[in-house]
Design an enzyme around this catalytic site. Structure first.
Site, PDB file in Angstrom:
ATOM      1  N   ASP A  47     -67.371  20.325  92.358  1.00 29.41           N
ATOM      2  CA  ASP A  47     -67.655  21.428  93.283  1.00 29.41           C
ATOM      3  C   ASP A  47     -66.975  21.195  94.641  1.00 29.41           C
ATOM      4  O   ASP A  47     -67.082  22.030  95.540  1.00 29.41           O
ATOM      5  CB  ASP A  47     -69.164  21.698  93.410  1.00 29.41           C
ATOM      6  CG  ASP A  47     -69.939  20.495  93.864  1.00 29.41           C
ATOM      7  OD1 ASP A  47     -69.315  19.450  94.157  1.00 29.41           O
ATOM      8  OD2 ASP A  47     -71.183  20.582  93.937  1.00 29.41           O
ATOM      9  N   ASP A  86     -68.899  20.258  87.049  1.00 31.77           N
ATOM     10  CA  ASP A  86     -70.041  20.007  87.935  1.00 31.77           C
ATOM     11  C   ASP A  86     -71.091  21.103  87.816  1.00 31.77           C
ATOM     12  O   ASP A  86     -70.742  22.294  87.827  1.00 31.77           O
ATOM     13  CB  ASP A  86     -69.537  20.023  89.394  1.00 31.77           C
ATOM     14  CG  ASP A  86     -69.756  18.712  90.097  1.00 31.77           C
ATOM     15  OD1 ASP A  86     -70.541  17.880  89.608  1.00 31.77           O
ATOM     16  OD2 ASP A  86     -69.125  18.514  91.166  1.00 31.77           O
ATOM     17  N   LYS A 116     -71.605  17.194  85.022  1.00 29.75           N
ATOM     18  CA  LYS A 116     -72.027  16.178  86.006  1.00 29.75           C
ATOM     19  C   LYS A 116     -73.170  16.771  86.818  1.00 29.75           C
ATOM     20  O   LYS A 116     -73.140  17.939  87.187  1.00 29.75           O
ATOM     21  CB  LYS A 116     -70.864  15.784  86.915  1.00 29.75           C
ATOM     22  CG  LYS A 116     -71.275  14.763  87.981  1.00 29.75           C
ATOM     23  CD  LYS A 116     -70.090  14.113  88.655  1.00 29.75           C
ATOM     24  CE  LYS A 116     -69.419  14.941  89.711  1.00 29.75           C
ATOM     25  NZ  LYS A 116     -70.299  15.352  90.823  1.00 29.75           N
ATOM     26  N   GLU A 118     -75.740  15.910  90.180  1.00 32.60           N
ATOM     27  CA  GLU A 118     -76.060  15.050  91.325  1.00 32.60           C
ATOM     28  C   GLU A 118     -77.564  14.817  91.368  1.00 32.60           C
ATOM     29  O   GLU A 118     -78.344  15.757  91.192  1.00 32.60           O
ATOM     30  CB  GLU A 118     -75.630  15.733  92.630  1.00 32.60           C
ATOM     31  CG  GLU A 118     -74.133  15.829  92.792  1.00 32.60           C
ATOM     32  CD  GLU A 118     -73.717  16.321  94.173  1.00 32.60           C
ATOM     33  OE1 GLU A 118     -74.559  16.402  95.087  1.00 32.60           O
ATOM     34  OE2 GLU A 118     -72.517  16.622  94.327  1.00 32.60           O
ATOM     35  N   GLU A 185     -70.950   7.319  94.732  1.00 34.13           N
ATOM     36  CA  GLU A 185     -70.135   7.746  95.881  1.00 34.13           C
ATOM     37  C   GLU A 185     -70.629   7.125  97.178  1.00 34.13           C
ATOM     38  O   GLU A 185     -71.827   7.171  97.502  1.00 34.13           O
ATOM     39  CB  GLU A 185     -70.183   9.287  95.977  1.00 34.13           C
ATOM     40  CG  GLU A 185     -69.397   9.826  97.161  1.00 34.13           C
ATOM     41  CD  GLU A 185     -69.041  11.303  97.049  1.00 34.13           C
ATOM     42  OE1 GLU A 185     -69.308  11.928  96.009  1.00 34.13           O
ATOM     43  OE2 GLU A 185     -68.476  11.825  98.029  1.00 34.13           O
TER      44      GLU A 185
END
Ligand code: KIV
Length: 287
Positions: A47, A86, A116, A118, A185
């Site tokens: 994204d 994402d 993916k 988060e 990250e």
């Protein structure tokens, strides 16, 4: 990368053989083709699209339809590399059925290999639900850009003991829930190394030092195509921005001075046809 399609089994084998995994973002057909030809193992339709392609100042405005549209283009360009899409802002926190529907669209319509997501322990149940439904899930821990407002900016995560322990715990819980890999990250190198040792699935770092199983960078960052702002962990490998700017400037100049198109870029009519055409138009009168 060999001729075979990259799967989660391929990545697991790479971790076990300590063969580094190269992942890069891609957002369209040409970037997917170039990244695959260059040997990338995984293409992420991240994204970050919002910032480097759509011109937003964060990833928050990016929608599922945006990701889907770009995933379709990327999967048309990738024949072997794994394509991961994402799940956009807040999707992982919707009711289970909604998360499942969103992820399923990215696979059924976008033809992504998996998604993916988060988040840490708060999304473990959703990760479990998706993997039970046959959807490969890549986790994303540390600095999770969708939570930038909540985190107070783009800052290094896991710097104190409780935060480092929480992150390690979350990585282990994501693995237990069925995640096949984790992006880590902006965390200190030592923490990333420990997480990489403690989980059996591949850990792909970005701003997480040298000891992860792989690395990921944003396409436009490593090619200097995303303007002047660049996180400190990014290395620029080619100034493609400058190459493109110079190419376009040369084109504009040639158009302005009428040196493009040149003789070799044009087609001609046969002589007889020219005479007939000019002759007939000469004979025409305005009524
Ligand atoms: O959206 C994205 O590009 C990402 C990478 C930075 C890992 O999540």
């Amino acid at each position: 990368m060999s001729g075979k399609k990259v799967t989660k089994r391929t990545l697991l084998g790479m971790k076990q053989k300590q063969e580094p995994i190269a992942m890069i973002t891609a957002y369209d057909y040409p970037s997917a083709r170039l990244a695959e030809e260059a040997g990338a193992d995984i293409l992420l339709v991240g994204d970050s699209l919002g910032m480097v392609v759509l011109g937003y100042d964060s990833t928050i405005p990016v929608t599922l339809d945006d990701i889907l549209h770009h995933t379709k283009a990327v999967t048309r360009g990738a024949k072997k590399a794994m394509v991961i899409a994402d799940l956009p802002f807040a999707t992982a926190h919707l009711p289970e059925g909604e998360v499942l529907k969103s992820a399923a669209r990215l696979m059924q319509e976008g033809l992504a290999y998996g998604v993916k997501m988060e988040g840490g322990i708060e999304i473990v149940d959703k990760v479990n639900r998706l993997t039970m439904a046959g959807i490969p899930v890549m986790g994303h821990l540390g600095l999770t850009p969708q939570s930038v407002n909540q985190l107070g900016g783009y800052v290094i995560q896991g710097k104190d003991l409780p935060a480092a322990r929480r992150l390690l715990d979350a990585a282990q819980r994501l693995e237990e829930a069925g995640a096949f890999a984790i992006v880590l990250e902006c965390v200190p190198e030592e923490l990333a190394e420990l997480v990489t040792q403690k989980v059996g699935i591949p850990v792909i770092g970005i701003g997480a030092g040298r000891h992860c199983d792989g690395q990921v960078l944003v396409y436009h960052d490593l090619l200097a195509m995303a303007g002047d702002f660049r996180p400190s962990f990014v290395k620029v490998y080619q100034d493609a921005g400058e190459v493109i700017r110079k190419g376009i400037a040369a084109y504009v100049q040639e158009v302005k001075e009428r040196s493009f198109p040149a003789e070799k870029h044009v087609t001609h009519l046969k002589d007889e046809l020219i005479h007939e055409l000019y002759g007939s138009s000469e004979g025409e009168t305005d009524q």
